[in-house]
Design an enzyme around this catalytic site. Structure first.
Site, PDB file in Angstrom:
ATOM      1  N   CYS A 111      31.802  35.984  40.489  1.00 17.64           N
ATOM      2  CA  CYS A 111      32.480  36.963  41.354  1.00 17.64           C
ATOM      3  C   CYS A 111      33.139  36.316  42.551  1.00 17.64           C
ATOM      4  O   CYS A 111      34.189  36.776  43.018  1.00 17.64           O
ATOM      5  CB  CYS A 111      31.506  38.051  41.795  1.00 17.64           C
ATOM      6  SG  CYS A 111      30.255  37.518  43.007  1.00 17.64           S
TER       7      CYS A 111
ATOM      8  N   ASP B  20      36.400  45.871  40.296  1.00 13.98           N
ATOM      9  CA  ASP B  20      35.432  44.768  40.194  1.00 13.98           C
ATOM     10  C   ASP B  20      35.629  44.099  38.842  1.00 13.98           C
ATOM     11  O   ASP B  20      35.204  44.620  37.810  1.00 13.98           O
ATOM     12  CB  ASP B  20      34.012  45.315  40.333  1.00 13.98           C
ATOM     13  CG  ASP B  20      32.960  44.216  40.389  1.00 13.98           C
ATOM     14  OD1 ASP B  20      33.287  43.055  40.072  1.00 13.98           O
ATOM     15  OD2 ASP B  20      31.800  44.523  40.733  1.00 13.98           O
TER      16      ASP B  20
ATOM     17  N   HIS C 113      27.166  39.893  46.073  1.00 12.81           N
ATOM     18  CA  HIS C 113      28.281  40.176  45.175  1.00 12.81           C
ATOM     19  C   HIS C 113      29.480  40.618  45.987  1.00 12.81           C
ATOM     20  O   HIS C 113      29.355  41.402  46.934  1.00 12.81           O
ATOM     21  CB  HIS C 113      27.879  41.275  44.177  1.00 12.81           C
ATOM     22  CG  HIS C 113      28.944  41.610  43.180  1.00 12.81           C
ATOM     23  ND1 HIS C 113      29.414  40.709  42.248  1.00 12.81           N
ATOM     24  CD2 HIS C 113      29.650  42.757  42.966  1.00 12.81           C
ATOM     25  CE1 HIS C 113      30.348  41.280  41.508  1.00 12.81           C
ATOM     26  NE2 HIS C 113      30.516  42.517  41.926  1.00 12.81           N
TER      27      HIS C 113
END
Length: 290
Positions: free
Chosen positions: A68, A122, A107
């Protein structure tokens, strides 16, 4: 860096003159179908950086995957270049063994505002919890995608993302009791606020997740890529092909072990990834589930 190279990487050939929802949905889905979610670099002697130019060269020009801190940082740049109004956010991950969320934001992802409506974009959570298209940031609304039904629940300014899953079908009896399969109907994914963050806020986390021996990413080598009907994953030496079958109410997990000699071929053939250095697979005990 330029958008043309990125669009070629994800196979996007449409118009992007207007930063609208339809275009956002398309590039979001193309991204997760083209660029793997993985932490392979840290298991073949590399240091994962949050430098945008380095990330672009790795994910776009070298056609690699990333986690991420790379994928969603790259996507934030894409959103800005395309003219979207976006905000970087951070979330705390739900940890199944603890039945609660991580203490720190581990995250990073993006919020996009279009015509007064907020969406969560995302492109790098991976595996079965990966959203294929942006989710409207509204509390209590079931949002159905092929991976399952996603829902946000908001309480006192804290947003929680959860997903309702189907029953797992595991044809290979060798994996009937594997800890890699989450058999709970409702999976908690992460929680967050809408307070803006920046990539710089995650520099310490980026380092900690690579160096802490207890970190999930230190304990497992992970590569996953979404497909037309599900996703593929290589966790350590376990290769999985997952097919979503909502019409039957199940997700089929075809799983098998691979040898060290097979790893390079599997990465090349199934994920289109070629590593510069030799991967040292890792699959120590942790809370990861497919």
């Amino acid at each position: 860096m330029n958008l043309g190279e990125y669009f070629e990487r994800i196979g996007f050939h449409g118009s992007y003159d207007t930063p609208d929802l339809a275009t956002l949905k398309l590039i979001h889905k193309r991204h997760v179908m083209s660029i793997p979610f993985d932490n392979l670099g840290m298991h073949c002697g590399e240091t994962l950086t949050m430098d945008l130019q380095v990330i672009f060269d790795k994910l776009v020009r070298s056609r690699r995957g990333g986690w991420c801190m790379e994928n969603n940082v790259l996507f934030a740049w894409v959103l800005r270049e395309m003219g979207y109004t976006s905000t970087t956010l951070g979330s705390r991950i739900f940890l199944n063994p603890l039945k609660g969320y991580s203490d720190a934001e581990e995250h990073i992802f993006n919020k996009v505002d279009i015509d007064g409506v907020a969406y969560v974009a995302d492109v790098s959570f991976g595996l079965s919890q990966q959203m294929w298209e942006p989710l409207e940031l509204v509390s209590g609304k079931d949002q159905v995608q092929l991976p399952g039904t996603f829902r946000f629940v908001e309480k006192s300014g804290v947003w929680m993302l959860e997903k309702m899953s189907r029953k797992p079908n595991i044809p290979n009896p060798q994996f009937a009791h594997t800890s890699l399969i989450n058999k709970t109907e409702t999976q908690q994914i992460y929680c967050f606020t809408v307070d803006p963050r920046s990539a710089e806020d995650f520099m310490g986390t980026n380092h900690q997740l690579q160096t802490d021996p207890s970190s999930l990413f230190n304990r497992k080598s992970i590569c996953s890529l979404q497909t037309a009907m599900g996703f593929k994953a290589l966790i350590g030496w376990t290769y999985s092909e997952v097919t979503y079958k909502p019409e039957e109410g199940v997700d089929v997990f075809n799983m098998r072990k691979v040898t060290n000699d097979e790893i390079e071929r599997v990465l090349r053939d199934e994920f289109k990834v070629t590593l510069q250095n030799k991967l040292q697979p890792v699959n120590r005990k942790s809370c990861l589930t497919l």
